[in-house]
Design a protein around this motif. Structure first.
Motif, mmCIF file in Angstrom:
data_model
loop_
_atom_site.group_PDB
_atom_site.id
_atom_site.type_symbol
_atom_site.label_atom_id
_atom_site.label_comp_id
_atom_site.label_asym_id
_atom_site.label_seq_id
_atom_site.Cartn_x
_atom_site.Cartn_y
_atom_site.Cartn_z
ATOM 1 N N ALA A 263 -41.962 -101.280 22.730
ATOM 2 C CA ALA A 263 -41.679 -102.650 23.198
ATOM 3 C C ALA A 263 -41.119 -102.601 24.615
ATOM 4 O O ALA A 263 -40.344 -101.711 24.955
ATOM 5 C CB ALA A 263 -40.670 -103.318 22.275
ATOM 6 N N GLN A 264 -41.552 -103.565 25.449
ATOM 7 C CA GLN A 264 -41.053 -103.554 26.824
ATOM 8 C C GLN A 264 -39.627 -104.102 26.867
ATOM 9 O O GLN A 264 -39.317 -105.088 26.201
ATOM 10 C CB GLN A 264 -41.987 -104.354 27.716
ATOM 11 C CG GLN A 264 -43.357 -103.693 27.755
ATOM 12 C CD GLN A 264 -44.330 -104.369 28.700
ATOM 13 O OE1 GLN A 264 -43.909 -104.975 29.670
ATOM 14 N NE2 GLN A 264 -45.606 -104.250 28.392
ATOM 15 N N PRO A 265 -38.760 -103.450 27.651
ATOM 16 C CA PRO A 265 -37.366 -103.892 27.728
ATOM 17 C C PRO A 265 -37.274 -105.345 28.198
ATOM 18 O O PRO A 265 -38.122 -105.808 28.961
ATOM 19 C CB PRO A 265 -36.751 -102.956 28.767
ATOM 20 C CG PRO A 265 -37.631 -101.751 28.772
ATOM 21 C CD PRO A 265 -39.012 -102.256 28.474
ATOM 22 N N ALA B 184 -35.312 -109.686 35.904
ATOM 23 C CA ALA B 184 -36.720 -109.320 35.991
ATOM 24 C C ALA B 184 -37.025 -108.258 34.957
ATOM 25 O O ALA B 184 -36.146 -107.496 34.555
ATOM 26 C CB ALA B 184 -37.052 -108.786 37.380
ATOM 27 N N GLU B 185 -38.276 -108.240 34.517
ATOM 28 C CA GLU B 185 -38.678 -107.162 33.627
ATOM 29 C C GLU B 185 -39.848 -106.448 34.272
ATOM 30 O O GLU B 185 -40.555 -107.001 35.097
ATOM 31 C CB GLU B 185 -39.050 -107.702 32.253
ATOM 32 C CG GLU B 185 -40.230 -108.679 32.248
ATOM 33 C CD GLU B 185 -41.552 -108.010 32.042
ATOM 34 O OE1 GLU B 185 -41.599 -107.040 31.289
ATOM 35 O OE2 GLU B 185 -42.544 -108.460 32.660
ATOM 36 N N PHE B 186 -40.017 -105.171 33.875
ATOM 37 C CA PHE B 186 -41.137 -104.432 34.435
ATOM 38 C C PHE B 186 -41.903 -103.810 33.280
ATOM 39 O O PHE B 186 -42.730 -104.491 32.684
ATOM 40 C CB PHE B 186 -40.618 -103.418 35.443
ATOM 41 C CG PHE B 186 -41.650 -103.005 36.430
ATOM 42 C CD1 PHE B 186 -42.361 -103.959 37.138
ATOM 43 C CD2 PHE B 186 -41.918 -101.676 36.665
ATOM 44 C CE1 PHE B 186 -43.343 -103.580 38.055
ATOM 45 C CE2 PHE B 186 -42.886 -101.290 37.582
ATOM 46 C CZ PHE B 186 -43.588 -102.243 38.267
ATOM 47 N N ASN B 187 -41.587 -102.581 32.866
ATOM 48 C CA ASN B 187 -42.353 -102.065 31.746
ATOM 49 C C ASN B 187 -41.643 -101.090 30.830
ATOM 50 O O ASN B 187 -41.650 -101.273 29.621
ATOM 51 C CB ASN B 187 -43.662 -101.450 32.239
ATOM 52 C CG ASN B 187 -44.634 -101.231 31.097
ATOM 53 O OD1 ASN B 187 -44.426 -100.345 30.289
ATOM 54 N ND2 ASN B 187 -45.646 -102.076 30.986
ATOM 55 N N ASN B 188 -41.055 -100.045 31.375
ATOM 56 C CA ASN B 188 -40.435 -99.011 30.550
ATOM 57 C C ASN B 188 -39.466 -98.240 31.429
ATOM 58 O O ASN B 188 -39.535 -98.353 32.651
ATOM 59 C CB ASN B 188 -41.524 -98.082 29.978
ATOM 60 C CG ASN B 188 -42.268 -97.357 31.091
ATOM 61 O OD1 ASN B 188 -41.715 -96.476 31.740
ATOM 62 N ND2 ASN B 188 -43.509 -97.755 31.352
ATOM 63 N N HIS C 221 -40.760 -110.287 24.131
ATOM 64 C CA HIS C 221 -41.637 -111.005 25.065
ATOM 65 C C HIS C 221 -42.949 -110.258 25.307
ATOM 66 O O HIS C 221 -43.986 -110.865 25.523
ATOM 67 C CB HIS C 221 -40.905 -111.315 26.373
ATOM 68 C CG HIS C 221 -40.754 -110.143 27.285
ATOM 69 N ND1 HIS C 221 -39.843 -109.143 27.060
ATOM 70 C CD2 HIS C 221 -41.405 -109.814 28.424
ATOM 71 C CE1 HIS C 221 -39.945 -108.244 28.016
ATOM 72 N NE2 HIS C 221 -40.893 -108.624 28.857
ATOM 73 N N GLN C 222 -42.901 -108.921 25.298
ATOM 74 C CA GLN C 222 -44.128 -108.115 25.397
ATOM 75 C C GLN C 222 -43.871 -106.889 24.531
ATOM 76 O O GLN C 222 -43.604 -105.809 25.029
ATOM 77 C CB GLN C 222 -44.394 -107.687 26.842
ATOM 78 C CG GLN C 222 -44.894 -108.805 27.746
ATOM 79 C CD GLN C 222 -45.020 -108.364 29.201
ATOM 80 O OE1 GLN C 222 -44.133 -107.740 29.763
ATOM 81 N NE2 GLN C 222 -46.136 -108.717 29.809
ATOM 82 N N SER C 223 -43.962 -107.074 23.241
ATOM 83 C CA SER C 223 -43.400 -106.038 22.377
ATOM 84 C C SER C 223 -44.425 -105.059 21.825
ATOM 85 O O SER C 223 -44.064 -104.125 21.138
ATOM 86 C CB SER C 223 -42.615 -106.685 21.238
ATOM 87 O OG SER C 223 -43.433 -107.603 20.560
#
Ligand code: NA
Ligand code: NA
Lengths: 334, 189, 454
Positions: A127-129, A185-189, A211-213
């Motif tokens: 899952a993305q943080p 902000a979110e990015f990926n990992n 949100h992008q799990s």
């Protein structure tokens, strides 16, 4: 003289380009001289948003990217990886693709869009943080009105939660964060985020989010090119995808863990688990978004139904069966 | 022939200038976005895509205008040493060889790509407002068509210059800025 | 002939064909389409319509669309519009002339004023085309009027205007950050001192050059000099409006109000407001600024359409693989690798433009940095300095072309090139200095954000 396929990745470097190379290496090891894939980095031939069109037309023979990159053609793209979480992880969504009717629905969608592509899905991303914030988030109410940077359907979800979504070119995330143009902000990992330098502009990093799990990679080929290959090479392209699926999980979880440790121990980042109140607010927001889009788009609704049926069945077994891993972890490491 | 050249160039000029006004919309909408984001803490979900489309439409559709005004940069180290007749011959050949294949492709294949985009009612790939882009993509074949027309005018110019040894005058446009500066910017001692 | 060799041929042929004087955007586009036709050729042309059955035509369209939807390039028309509005409101020229007056006792005062204004405007815009164009409109006529040597004057503007890609906020650094997955903020911080150093060296060069040969930059006529009080008053008055504008632009980026494109939009709006306050805003001026912006934007962005198509085909043919294999096969020491990489980028800068070099060639070197143990931010700064030269070296000397574009018949390209050569030497000197003292680039980001951990 073997066949050469030109494959463009959506990545210019970093761990995802390594992942693309790893898939290509597996194909080479199995196919010998019969098939060679030329792996081109991001933007080499076309820009990312044009990758699917390029494969469809044969401008590229293949692409290594994520389904979110053809979200412009159909909202359903987001259900292949960045959709709502029905209690499953990307491992199980990939299970749905292979054994729950997902692949057939994908093929149906490609046919209805008139796209001339064949795709394999692999690499279950954790899952993305939730991402990088100015301060620790202890409760869902803190999210209200925050100016946040994300993309795709995740943006709709966070808008429903009362956040403000600011669209920014990727390169401007950091300055924007440092200067206060955005609050989060979110990015990926952990690895990609650290390569990207998010730790330079924020010291509060929240892991766990819906949100992008459950995203994964899509390796897509021009259908004519693919079907012109002898059956054994077609099989190699498919089975290399399956092999890379496992390799990705082993390779990337280790790297993510190591980079999280570096962020926390050497770069002074405070790492938290996102509070449950935020995650349940995300689930409520997902309901609204999914209902709204299902109302507008019958195919989207059909895919959602198929996913729910699969998740309900498989996760019932897994939830009953899986021991509490956190309990065992706590037993040994505190 | 001269009349036809000026008619085509008048069209290029008019379209380019009309799309030029996108810059004003661009300036105002982006400033508005900054205002609502800071003063009202409520960023819009459309400003980003609007910004991109205004910019894209502006440069694309001003292409024929720039061509009609000979504003595209040339690497003219050798070129300017040629006589006008030879310049015209080289240009004539290169318009046929270099220019038209690409512009036909922009028109013909651009049309195909735009109609695909219309079929799946394509939207911006990262926009929460799902701003439509099929109109925007249709500008490519439109620009291709206008550029082909302007290319035709350029061929006629070359033809004329080959015959007469003189380049036809370009249409009157915005007064050259450097000429104005020579007069306006007298040092104010 | 193998495909990568065809790619190298394409590059060489472009260098020759560009000399024919056909608009560069369409020359690049034609080379891309021609060689792309070869690259995508499937054989079997039997009917007339088969001739048109080639994927290069789709590629051209996809690249055109990519330029249209590029959110970084949005800043170009905005900065150009701001430039035109400001220029028409007589704002920058007041600064320029008051700087000139204040610096009049220094050798080459107009040139120094031009360089300083370039540096200030680079801070505001970060786009070479806009700065060179604007200064070409503004400083060149003034220098010409003062009987400056044409080559000398154009060199100052081309070199000074190119500073915009180095001094933050810089579009190039944002593109680099995206390609190399580095922090743009760290890159900005790293670029501050190299940018100042280079600007400083340019000014020192101008002073020494004029001191040796005063004839190339005559001093202003003594009768023309106003009283000291008026000079400082002018400097103050001209600084105030421009300071407000720069505050709007730079302040809103650094102060967190806006992205570069947004800042540029507010700058343009600010320019309109200032022009209004100075009673120099007329409908005619707005209209002219709009039309000029349209033409200039088309000129710059159609170049992107051409160069992206060219670059796509070049990498599709495997041109950059050939170069990559060659470097890895040589068993180099880290310093040898650095020198060679920079030499290659320098020579690529002759026929190519920074975006192609960044997009196609720099990624070849990036994976090698870890092998050779080179700090990627240090490497980035060497590249950023080096790419200054790509604007200045023929045949693809964008800076010179922008200047030529606005000056038209007032100057020959060869005169511009002659003026540019010394600055190439200064850029190289600056790179050598930075190689000897990496702290020039690395101290500031480490100070702001903590020591870089690879
Ligand atoms: Na993400
Ligand atoms: Na060059």
């Amino acid at each position: 003289e073997g066949t050469v396929l030109k494959m463009q990745a959506a990545w210019g470097g970093g761990i995802f380009l390594e992942n693309a190379q790893s898939y290509v290496d597996r194909v080479h090891a199995m196919a010998g001289d019969a098939l060679k894939i030329d792996l081109l980095p991001v933007n080499s031939v076309v820009k990312t948003s044009q990758m699917q069109d390029a494969v469809h037309r044969g401008v590229l023979d293949a692409a290594h990217y994520v389904p979110a990159y053809w979200y412009s053609k159909s909202k359903t793209a987001s259900l292949f990886g960045t959709g709502p979480c029905f209690g499953w992880s990307s491992q199980e969504v990939l299970g749905w693709v292979n054994y729950g009717g997902g692949q057939e629905l994908f093929d149906e969608l490609m046919a209805s869009l008139g796209l001339n592509v064949v795709s394999f899905f692999n690499s279950p991303m954790p899952a993305q943080p939730l991402g990088w914030f100015k301060e620790e988030i202890k409760d869902a109410s803190q999210m209200d009105g925050l100016k946040y940077r994300t993309v795709g359907l995740a943006a709709d979800v966070l808008l429903e939660m009362g956040m403000s979504v600011v669209q920014l070119p990727g390169g401007e995330i950091q300055p924007a964060m440092k200067s206060g143009l955005i609050d989060a902000a979110e990015f990926n990992n952990p690895t990609s985020d650290r390569d990207f330098g998010m730790q330079d502009v924020s010291k509060h990093y929240h892991l766990a989010s819906f949100h992008q799990s459950q995203e994964f990679f899509e390796v897509t080929f021009n259908k004519d090119k693919y079907e012109a290959l002898p059956a054994e090479l077609q099989a190699i392209l498919k089975y290399a995808s399956e092999a890379e699926n496992s390799n990705f999980y082993w390779h990337n979880t280790k790297r993510y863990a190591d980079d999280l440790k570096t962020l926390r121990d050497e770069q002074g980042v405070n790492v938290y688990r996102t509070p449950d109140s935020v995650m349940s607010a995300q689930l409520d927001a997902w309901d609204i978004v999914v209902d709204r889009i299902s109302g507008e788009d019958a195919f989207f609704a059909k895919v959602i139904d198929s996913q729910k049926a699969y998740a309900e069945n498989v996760m019932d077994y897994l939830n009953l069966n899986q021991p509490d891993y956190k309990l065992a972890y706590a037993h040994y490491f505190g | 022939m001269e009349k036809l050249v000026y008619a085509i160039e008048g069209l290029s000029l008019w379209v380019g200038r009309a799309f030029g006004w996108c810059i004003l919309i661009l300036t105002l909408s982006v400033s508005y976005e900054v205002f609502v984001r800071y003063v009202l803490n409520a960023p819009t979900v459309w400003a980003f895509d609007m910004m991109v489309q205004m910019y894209g439409a502006l440069f694309l559709m001003a292409g024929p205008y720039a061509l009609a005004q000979d504003a595209h940069v040339r690497g003219d180290v050798l070129y300017r040493l040629f006589s006008i007749r030879w310049q015209a011959r080289v240009d004539f050949l290169l318009y046929l060889l270099f220019f038209f294949p690409g512009m036909i492709a922009l028109f013909w294949y651009g049309w195909e790509i735009a109609s695909d985009s219309w079929r799946y009612k394509e939207v911006s790939w990262n926009s929460p407002a799902r701003i439509q882009i099929y109109f925007f993509k249709t500008l490519i074949p439109a620009a291709g068509l206008l550029l082909m027309l302007q290319g035709l005018a350029e061929l006629m110019r070359c033809w004329k210059a080959m015959k007469t040894g003189v380049w036809m005058e370009r249409l009157d446009d915005v007064k050259e800025t450097e000429d104005m500066l020579m007069h306006i910017n007298e040092p104010k001692f | 002939m193998t495909n990568p060799e065809v790619a190298i041929l394409m590059l060489c042929l472009f260098i020759l064909l560009v000399l024919l004087g056909f608009p560069i955007a369409f020359t690049l586009l034609a080379m891309g389409v021609g060689f792309g036709y070869y690259a995508y050729y499937q054989g079997g042309i039997e009917t007339f319509s088969d001739i048109f059955n080639n994927n290069i035509f789709y590629l051209l369209n996809q690249n055109t669309y990519s330029v249209m939807e590029n959110d970084t390039l949005v800043a170009i028309p905005l900065f150009l519009f701001m430039g035109y509005v400001v220029e028409r409101a007589n704002i920058v020229d007041r600064l320029f002339y008051s700087l000139y007056m204040a610096a009049r006792n220094l050798p080459g005062s107009l040139a120094i004023a031009a360089l300083l204004t370039c540096a200030v405007f680079s801070t505001a815009s970060g786009i070479v085309g806009a700065v060179v164009t604007l200064m070409g409109l503004l400083a060149y006529p003034a220098m010409a009027k003062a009987n400056y040597d044409k080559s000398f004057a154009s060199g100052v503007i081309c070199a000074g205007g190119t500073l915009g890609i180095l001094i933050p906020p810089s579009i190039m650094l944002i593109v680099y950050a995206a390609i190399a997955e580095l922090s743009p903020l760290r890159l900005y911080a790293a670029a501050v001192f190299p940018g100042l150093l280079l600007a400083g060296l340019y000014i020192v060069y101008v002073m020494i050059r004029v001191w040796i040969n005063p004839a190339i930059a005559p001093k202003p006529n003594l009768d023309d000099i106003p009283p000291r009080r008026k000079i400082y008053l002018d400097l103050l008055i001209s600084f105030v409006p421009l300071t407000v504008l720069i505050m709007l632009v730079l302040g809103s980026i650094l102060g967190g109000l806006a992205t570069p494109a947004e800042a540029a939009a507010m700058g343009a709006l600010g320019g309109l407001v200032l022009a209004f306050l100075y009673r120099s805003l007329t409908w005619l001026k707005v209209k002219e600024s709009v039309f000029l912006t349209a033409k200039a934007t088309a000129m710059v962005c159609w170049l992107f359409v051409g160069s992206w198509t060219f670059a796509s085909v070049f990498s599709y043919l495997g041109g950059h693989d050939l170069i990559s294999d060659w470097v890895v096969g040589m068993n180099l020491e880290p310093w040898q690798f650095l020198v060679m990489a920079q030499l290659i980028i320098f020579f690529l800068g002759w026929p190519l433009e920074w975006s192609e070099i960044l997009i196609i060639f720099v990624p070849i070197f990036l994976p090698m940095l870890e092998v050779f143990g080179v700090n990627p931010y240090f490497f980035a700064m060497l590249v950023a300095l080096n790419l200054q030269t790509s604007f200045l070296t023929p045949p693809m000397a964008m800076s010179a072309y922008y200047l030529k574009g606005v000056l038209k018949k007032q100057i020959e390209l060869m005169e511009i090139f002659r003026g540019i050569i010394p600055y190439l030497g200064i850029v190289i000197l600056c790179m050598v200095l930075m190689y000897q003292f990496p702290g020039i680039a690395l101290w500031f980001p480490d100070y702001l954000f903590g020591v870089y951990v690879p």
